[in-house]
Design an enzyme around this catalytic site. Structure first.
Site, short mmCIF file in Angstrom:
data_model
loop_
_atom_site.label_atom_id
_atom_site.label_comp_id
_atom_site.label_asym_id
_atom_site.label_seq_id
_atom_site.Cartn_x
_atom_site.Cartn_y
_atom_site.Cartn_z
N LEU A 94 0.79 -1.23 0.00
CA LEU A 94 0.00 0.00 0.00
C LEU A 94 0.83 1.29 0.00
O LEU A 94 0.27 2.37 0.07
CB LEU A 94 -1.02 0.02 1.14
CG LEU A 94 -1.88 -1.25 1.28
CD1 LEU A 94 -2.83 -1.12 2.45
CD2 LEU A 94 -2.63 -1.55 0.00
N CYS A 95 2.16 1.19 -0.06
CA CYS A 95 2.98 2.39 -0.21
C CYS A 95 2.93 2.86 -1.67
O CYS A 95 2.91 2.04 -2.59
CB CYS A 95 4.44 2.12 0.17
SG CYS A 95 4.78 2.23 1.91
N HIS A 96 2.92 4.16 -1.85
CA HIS A 96 2.92 4.73 -3.19
C HIS A 96 4.33 4.73 -3.78
O HIS A 96 5.32 4.79 -3.05
CB HIS A 96 2.41 6.18 -3.15
CG HIS A 96 0.96 6.28 -2.82
ND1 HIS A 96 0.50 6.25 -1.52
CD2 HIS A 96 -0.13 6.38 -3.62
CE1 HIS A 96 -0.83 6.35 -1.54
NE2 HIS A 96 -1.23 6.44 -2.80
N MET A 105 8.29 6.16 5.25
CA MET A 105 8.56 4.73 5.06
C MET A 105 9.85 4.52 4.28
O MET A 105 10.57 3.56 4.53
CB MET A 105 7.38 4.06 4.35
CG MET A 105 6.11 4.03 5.17
SD MET A 105 6.32 3.37 6.85
CE MET A 105 6.89 1.73 6.51
N GLU A 106 10.17 5.41 3.36
CA GLU A 106 11.42 5.30 2.60
C GLU A 106 12.62 5.49 3.52
O GLU A 106 13.61 4.75 3.44
CB GLU A 106 11.43 6.31 1.45
CG GLU A 106 10.53 5.93 0.30
CD GLU A 106 9.03 6.07 0.57
OE1 GLU A 106 8.24 5.53 -0.22
OE2 GLU A 106 8.63 6.70 1.57
N ASP A 152 24.82 -8.66 7.47
CA ASP A 152 25.20 -9.68 6.49
C ASP A 152 26.70 -9.70 6.26
O ASP A 152 27.30 -10.76 6.16
CB ASP A 152 24.46 -9.42 5.17
CG ASP A 152 24.82 -10.46 4.12
OD1 ASP A 152 24.69 -11.67 4.41
OD2 ASP A 152 25.24 -10.08 3.01
#
Length: 162
Positions: free
Chosen positions: A74-76, A112-113, A127
């Site tokens: 649902l993120c654009h 969110m980014e 990692d």
């Protein structure tokens, strides 16, 4: 409180931002990875077998932030105008702090980014260092600051900047 990603029947949907005005938006997120002193020393001295840990983690964080719309439902899709990843070594706590700042001019925010950029950078550090220290811990990921949009400016109560 009204949830914006659910319709009247409780079904998830992507919010329509088409009628919103474009504004300049910026968000900064922070997070940390804690590791053994030996591992931190190898990272800072550039002696990790896989190469330049922080250089590669920086690129990974930028790549992760650019793909947020593919990872978070649902993120654009956003036209990001700037992404940066910064690191701070905290020898006293055997920690690497990561900070991601994302910018755009658009109809929806870049929080969110920024958060995805930090998480991806820290996962990349893990990692690249796991052969030396499998007990590393990633945490304290949070939105530090954001500007733009209807809700305006936000500063996390933890405050401070890198």
């Amino acid at each position: 409180m009204e949830f914006t990603h659910f319709d009247q029947q409780g079904n998830a949907y992507m919010v329509d931002v088409g009628k919103k005005q474009d504004t300049e938006r910026e968000a900064t997120a922070k997070g940390s990875i804690f590791m053994s002193r030996d591992c931190l020393q190898k990272v800072t001295e550039g002696n990790m077998a896989k190469g330049d840990v922080l250089g590669i983690a920086r690129v990974a964080g930028i790549m992760g932030a650019k793909k947020t719309w593919e990872l978070i439902p649902l993120c654009h899709i956003l036209n990001l105008t700037k992404l940066s990843i910064e690191f701070e070594i905290k020898e006293e706590t055997s920690e690497i702090l990561a900070r991601c700042t994302a910018q755009t001019t658009g109809k929806t925010g870049v929080e969110m980014e920024a958060l995805t950029g930090v998480a991806t950078a820290l996962l990349t550090v893990y990692d690249m260092c796991k052969a030396v220290d499998k007990e590393m811990e990633i945490g304290n990921i949070y939105l530090e600051h954001k500007t733009g949009g209807k809700s305006g400016e936000f500063n996390h109560s933890k405050g401070g900047r890198l």
